[in-house]
Design an enzyme around this catalytic site. Structure first.
Site, PDB file in Angstrom:
ATOM      1  N   LYS A   8      78.078  57.593  38.402  1.00 15.64           N
ATOM      2  CA  LYS A   8      78.730  57.862  39.640  1.00 15.64           C
ATOM      3  C   LYS A   8      77.882  57.785  40.873  1.00 15.64           C
ATOM      4  O   LYS A   8      76.772  58.050  40.724  1.00 15.64           O
ATOM      5  CB  LYS A   8      79.554  59.104  39.767  1.00 15.64           C
ATOM      6  CG  LYS A   8      78.828  60.479  39.383  1.00 15.64           C
ATOM      7  CD  LYS A   8      78.521  61.026  40.464  1.00 15.64           C
ATOM      8  CE  LYS A   8      77.658  62.208  40.570  1.00 15.64           C
ATOM      9  NZ  LYS A   8      76.447  62.254  41.345  1.00 15.64           N
ATOM     10  N   PRO A  91      70.051  56.207  33.735  1.00 17.01           N
ATOM     11  CA  PRO A  91      68.717  56.771  33.891  1.00 17.01           C
ATOM     12  C   PRO A  91      68.990  58.298  34.040  1.00 17.01           C
ATOM     13  O   PRO A  91      69.973  58.626  34.845  1.00 17.01           O
ATOM     14  CB  PRO A  91      68.121  56.286  35.050  1.00 17.01           C
ATOM     15  CG  PRO A  91      69.016  55.309  35.876  1.00 17.01           C
ATOM     16  CD  PRO A  91      69.995  55.202  34.632  1.00 17.01           C
ATOM     17  N   GLY A  93      67.760  62.291  35.626  1.00 18.42           N
ATOM     18  CA  GLY A  93      67.139  62.576  36.745  1.00 18.42           C
ATOM     19  C   GLY A  93      67.272  61.827  38.084  1.00 18.42           C
ATOM     20  O   GLY A  93      66.447  61.628  38.936  1.00 18.42           O
ATOM     21  N   ALA A  94      68.437  60.716  37.896  1.00 20.36           N
ATOM     22  CA  ALA A  94      68.639  59.864  38.965  1.00 20.36           C
ATOM     23  C   ALA A  94      70.035  60.377  40.153  1.00 20.36           C
ATOM     24  O   ALA A  94      70.237  59.136  40.856  1.00 20.36           O
ATOM     25  CB  ALA A  94      68.530  58.428  38.488  1.00 20.36           C
ATOM     26  N   GLY A  95      70.485  61.406  39.799  1.00 22.90           N
ATOM     27  CA  GLY A  95      71.497  61.582  40.727  1.00 22.90           C
ATOM     28  C   GLY A  95      72.996  60.662  40.178  1.00 22.90           C
ATOM     29  O   GLY A  95      73.695  60.686  41.237  1.00 22.90           O
ATOM     30  N   GLY A  97      74.796  61.339  37.574  1.00 20.95           N
ATOM     31  CA  GLY A  97      75.741  61.761  36.609  1.00 20.95           C
ATOM     32  C   GLY A  97      75.910  61.557  35.180  1.00 20.95           C
ATOM     33  O   GLY A  97      76.888  61.638  34.520  1.00 20.95           O
ATOM     34  N   GLY A  98      74.732  60.989  34.573  1.00 22.41           N
ATOM     35  CA  GLY A  98      74.966  60.201  33.307  1.00 22.41           C
ATOM     36  C   GLY A  98      75.302  61.424  32.256  1.00 22.41           C
ATOM     37  O   GLY A  98      76.130  61.420  31.560  1.00 22.41           O
ATOM     38  N   GLY A  99      74.501  62.529  32.303  1.00 21.47           N
ATOM     39  CA  GLY A  99      74.611  63.327  31.228  1.00 21.47           C
ATOM     40  C   GLY A  99      76.022  64.253  31.624  1.00 21.47           C
ATOM     41  O   GLY A  99      76.639  64.398  30.339  1.00 21.47           O
ATOM     42  N   SER A 100      76.513  64.505  32.614  1.00 22.78           N
ATOM     43  CA  SER A 100      77.925  64.849  32.980  1.00 22.78           C
ATOM     44  C   SER A 100      78.782  64.108  32.109  1.00 22.78           C
ATOM     45  O   SER A 100      79.837  64.599  31.716  1.00 22.78           O
ATOM     46  CB  SER A 100      78.025  65.320  34.480  1.00 22.78           C
ATOM     47  OG  SER A 100      77.226  66.333  34.963  1.00 22.78           O
ATOM     48  N   ASP A 133      79.955  68.631  37.590  1.00 22.77           N
ATOM     49  CA  ASP A 133      80.440  67.408  37.785  1.00 22.77           C
ATOM     50  C   ASP A 133      81.130  66.627  36.553  1.00 22.77           C
ATOM     51  O   ASP A 133      81.865  65.558  36.822  1.00 22.77           O
ATOM     52  CB  ASP A 133      79.111  66.244  37.890  1.00 22.77           C
ATOM     53  CG  ASP A 133      78.319  66.650  39.044  1.00 22.77           C
ATOM     54  OD1 ASP A 133      78.745  67.437  39.904  1.00 22.77           O
ATOM     55  OD2 ASP A 133      77.128  65.846  39.276  1.00 22.77           O
TER      56      ASP A 133
END
Length: 260
Positions: A8, A91, A93-95, A97-100, A133
């Protein structure tokens, strides 16, 4: 079962105040990116296992958000186990939202795999407990439509409200990843909360070409000071013809909105 957790971006990100619980109140519009995804596969098993492929993650064994999502549902439903395979392309730490997104999609797949019968509002409740998120990504996968899924987010960010912004469907979003990891703690350490003089809804009602004068990401000033190359990437997006460009979230990725 396989699902593709989407990234996102944030259209605007205002930090309006610091809360008494240590979190911050935010104002932003979340936009999902179907063109940038991880790959998540979950299979039935008699025990929990987790395998990671692609980009590495910086977390201790057993602390991945997919495993946390499993444990949350298992506590309430007594799941027998699950074999989880995650291929990381978004990626960290890129803002973006991949982990969320991975955590939210784990909830979605486990609900389908074990027929838990959780509807979207219930899944969003679980997702909100998992991370601020995460609820948005449950919504993004529940909504079946062409184009982008968008939601207005205020407060902690765990209660997204659908906000149709159909104008975006006529534009292309290009994401640039400079490869700089920016932790949430690092990003918030330099932000100064302030209340905007014009609402986000008012800005988004303007033509896209006017957003650059009003639509702000409050993390940019201090992040750009520390990492000047990020500001150069943003300027390059405008040079390439972007009508609007910004850093996404509190991370290092930048995006440009281009006329198709």
């Amino acid at each position: 079962m396989i699902i593709y957790p989407k990234a996102k971006i944030n259209l605007g990100l205002r930090v309006t105040e610091k809360r008494s619980d240590g979190f911050h109140n935010l104002e932003s519009l979340f936009v999902d990116l179907p063109q940038l995804t991880d790959i998540l596969e979950i299979m039935e098993s008699d025990r929990l296992s987790f395998s990671l492929y692609g980009a590495p993650l910086d977390c201790d064994p057993g602390q991945n958000i997919c495993e946390k999502a499993y444990n949350m549902l298992s506590d309430d439903f007594g799941l027998p186990g699950a074999e989880i395979h995650l291929f990381k392309k978004i990626p960290t730490g890129a803002g973006l939202g991949g982990g969320s997104s991975d955590g939210a999609c784990t909830l979605v797949l486990l609900n389908r795999l074990y027929n838990l019968g959780l509807d979207t509002p219930r899944l969003m409740e679980y997702a909100g407990r998992l991370g601020s998120d995460c609820s948005f990504f449950v919504m993004a996968h529940a909504e079946e439509r062409s184009g982008y899924t968008t939601a207005m987010v205020k407060g902690r960010g765990d209660n997204p409200v659908p906000y149709r912004l159909e104008v975006l469907d006529h534009f292309e979003i290009k994401v640039v990843n400079p490869g700089i990891f920016i932790s949430t703690a690092e990003a918030y350490s330099g932000v100064v909360p302030n209340k905007p003089g014009i609402s986000l809804e008012q800005v988004l009602s303007m033509p896209v070409k006017e957003w650059k004068d009003y639509l702000a990401n409050d993390f940019e000033p201090h992040i750009f000071l520390k990492y000047p190359v990020l500001e150069k990437y943003k300027k390059k997006l405008y040079t390439e013809g972007a009508l609007y460009a910004s850093m996404s979230g509190s991370g290092s990725a930048l995006y440009g909105i281009f006329d198709k």
